[in-house]
Motif scaffolding. Structure first.
Motif, short mmCIF file in Angstrom:
data_model
loop_
_atom_site.label_atom_id
_atom_site.label_comp_id
_atom_site.label_asym_id
_atom_site.label_seq_id
_atom_site.Cartn_x
_atom_site.Cartn_y
_atom_site.Cartn_z
N PHE A 34 0.83 -1.20 0.00
CA PHE A 34 0.00 0.00 0.00
C PHE A 34 0.87 1.26 0.00
CE2 PHE A 34 -3.41 -2.68 2.24
CZ PHE A 34 -4.13 -2.86 1.07
N ALA A 35 1.95 1.24 0.76
CA ALA A 35 2.83 2.41 0.84
C ALA A 35 3.51 2.69 -0.50
CB ALA A 35 3.88 2.21 1.93
N GLU A 36 3.89 1.64 -1.19
CA GLU A 36 4.61 1.80 -2.45
C GLU A 36 3.69 2.11 -3.63
OE1 GLU A 36 6.98 -1.63 -3.22
OE2 GLU A 36 8.20 -1.39 -1.41
N LYS A 37 2.51 1.48 -3.67
CA LYS A 37 1.67 1.55 -4.86
C LYS A 37 0.36 2.29 -4.65
CE LYS A 37 3.51 -2.76 -6.76
NZ LYS A 37 3.18 -4.11 -7.29
N GLY A 38 0.00 2.57 -3.40
CA GLY A 38 -1.30 3.16 -3.14
C GLY A 38 -2.37 2.10 -3.08
N TYR A 39 -3.54 2.49 -2.61
CA TYR A 39 -4.62 1.51 -2.43
C TYR A 39 -5.12 0.98 -3.77
CZ TYR A 39 -8.89 -0.71 -0.84
OH TYR A 39 -9.88 -1.63 -0.59
N ASP A 40 -5.29 1.88 -4.74
CA ASP A 40 -5.88 1.47 -6.01
C ASP A 40 -5.01 0.47 -6.76
OD1 ASP A 40 -8.12 3.03 -5.66
OD2 ASP A 40 -7.31 4.75 -6.75
N LYS A 41 -3.70 0.69 -6.78
CA LYS A 41 -2.82 -0.15 -7.59
C LYS A 41 -2.30 -1.38 -6.86
CE LYS A 41 -1.34 3.59 -10.66
NZ LYS A 41 -0.19 4.36 -11.19
N ALA A 42 -2.41 -1.39 -5.55
CA ALA A 42 -2.00 -2.60 -4.81
C ALA A 42 -2.98 -3.72 -5.12
CB ALA A 42 -1.97 -2.31 -3.31
N SER A 43 -2.47 -4.93 -5.23
CA SER A 43 -3.33 -6.08 -5.52
C SER A 43 -3.09 -7.18 -4.49
CB SER A 43 -3.06 -6.61 -6.92
OG SER A 43 -1.79 -7.22 -6.99
N LEU A 44 -4.12 -7.99 -4.27
CA LEU A 44 -3.96 -9.11 -3.35
C LEU A 44 -2.94 -10.10 -3.88
CD1 LEU A 44 -7.62 -9.83 -2.15
CD2 LEU A 44 -5.84 -8.44 -1.07
N ARG A 45 -2.87 -10.26 -5.18
CA ARG A 45 -1.88 -11.17 -5.77
C ARG A 45 -0.46 -10.66 -5.49
NH1 ARG A 45 -2.65 -15.09 -9.44
NH2 ARG A 45 -4.75 -14.28 -9.88
N GLY A 46 -0.26 -9.35 -5.66
CA GLY A 46 1.05 -8.78 -5.40
C GLY A 46 1.43 -8.87 -3.94
N ILE A 47 0.46 -8.65 -3.07
CA ILE A 47 0.70 -8.77 -1.63
C ILE A 47 1.06 -10.21 -1.28
CG2 ILE A 47 -0.42 -8.66 0.64
CD1 ILE A 47 -2.02 -6.23 -0.53
N ALA A 48 0.36 -11.17 -1.88
CA ALA A 48 0.66 -12.58 -1.63
C ALA A 48 2.08 -12.93 -2.07
CB ALA A 48 -0.36 -13.46 -2.35
N ARG A 49 2.48 -12.41 -3.22
CA ARG A 49 3.85 -12.67 -3.70
C ARG A 49 4.87 -12.10 -2.72
NH1 ARG A 49 1.84 -11.43 -8.93
NH2 ARG A 49 2.62 -9.28 -8.72
N ARG A 50 4.63 -10.89 -2.27
CA ARG A 50 5.57 -10.25 -1.35
C ARG A 50 5.66 -11.02 -0.03
NH1 ARG A 50 7.60 -4.79 -0.56
NH2 ARG A 50 6.44 -4.09 -2.39
N ALA A 51 4.50 -11.53 0.43
CA ALA A 51 4.46 -12.27 1.69
C ALA A 51 4.88 -13.73 1.52
CB ALA A 51 3.06 -12.21 2.28
N GLN A 52 5.03 -14.14 0.25
CA GLN A 52 5.40 -15.53 -0.07
C GLN A 52 4.36 -16.53 0.44
OE1 GLN A 52 9.44 -15.69 1.48
NE2 GLN A 52 10.25 -15.23 -0.57
#
Length: 211
Positions: A34-52
């Motif tokens: 959220f900090a890097e991309k903002g709410y609109d551009k953040a995705s659950l898929r991207g968050i999952a990848r980051r969290a592994q």
């Protein structure tokens, strides 16, 4: 509210449901995303990848991006759920239902305290303020616009009507609870609902003074 500055990215084997640090890893990753991309551009898929983790695990714990954001910023209630809880009425009573539901929710001390903070953040030029604005516009305006579209209104018009509804509601909340302007601040929920509902219903219906 939680610190949304991204922390170091964790590495290692993918986490699975039930592991002790899976939920914490997801919220840490979400804060960074959220900090890097903002709410609109953040995705659950991207968050999952980051969290592994598998993206299904994010849905398992948090249901949606709105739910995950609420967890990250530690909202005691979900504003999007409050709005949607007002929808179980006919179209001609939606304005009254929205006004009464939102005003009533703010009568609870836990909602009012965080709500005042959220409103103040939303009008600031801080990174947190921009995130809050994106969240409110996407989840609250989106919900109202979707309900209006369901009645056969095209998307652009529904978006305009929803924007006017939120403007009316946000203004009332700001003057009642943040600025504490009298007599608005001391009016009962029922009295204020009676005053505001016709204007909100007019926005929902697309009625203007010129009509």
């Amino acid at each position: 509210m939680a610190d949304l500055n991204p922390g170091p990215r964790r590495r290692g084997r993918p986490r699975k449901a039930g592991s002790s640090d899976a939920r914490a890893a997801i919220t840490d990753a979400a804060a960074a995303e959220f900090a890097e991309k903002g709410y609109d551009k953040a995705s659950l898929r991207g968050i999952a990848r980051r969290a592994q983790v598998d993206s299904a695990l994010v849905h398992h714990y948090f249901e949606s991006k709105a739910g995950l954001f609420a967890e990250v910023v530690r909202l005691p209630v979900r504003p999007d759920r409050i709005i949607r809880s007002a929808f179980d009425v006919s179209d001609d009573r939606l304005g009254e239902s929205l006004v009464h539901t939102v005003l009533s929710a703010w009568e609870h001390s836990s909602v009012k305290s965080i709500g005042v903070t959220v409103l103040r953040s939303a009008v600031s030029d801080s990174a947190a303020g921009r995130l809050i604005r994106q969240f409110l516009l996407r989840e609250l305006k989106g919900a109202v616009a979707g309900r209006i579209e369901d009645s056969g209104v095209d998307r652009a018009e529904a978006d305009l009507r929803a924007t006017l509804v939120l403007t009316q509601m946000a203004g009332a909340l700001m003057f009642r609870h943040v600025l504490e302007l009298e007599p608005l601040a001391s009016m009962s929920v029922d009295s204020l609902t009676a005053r505001l509902s016709p204007a909100v219903q007019g926005h929902l219906d697309g009625v203007s003074d010129a009509d």
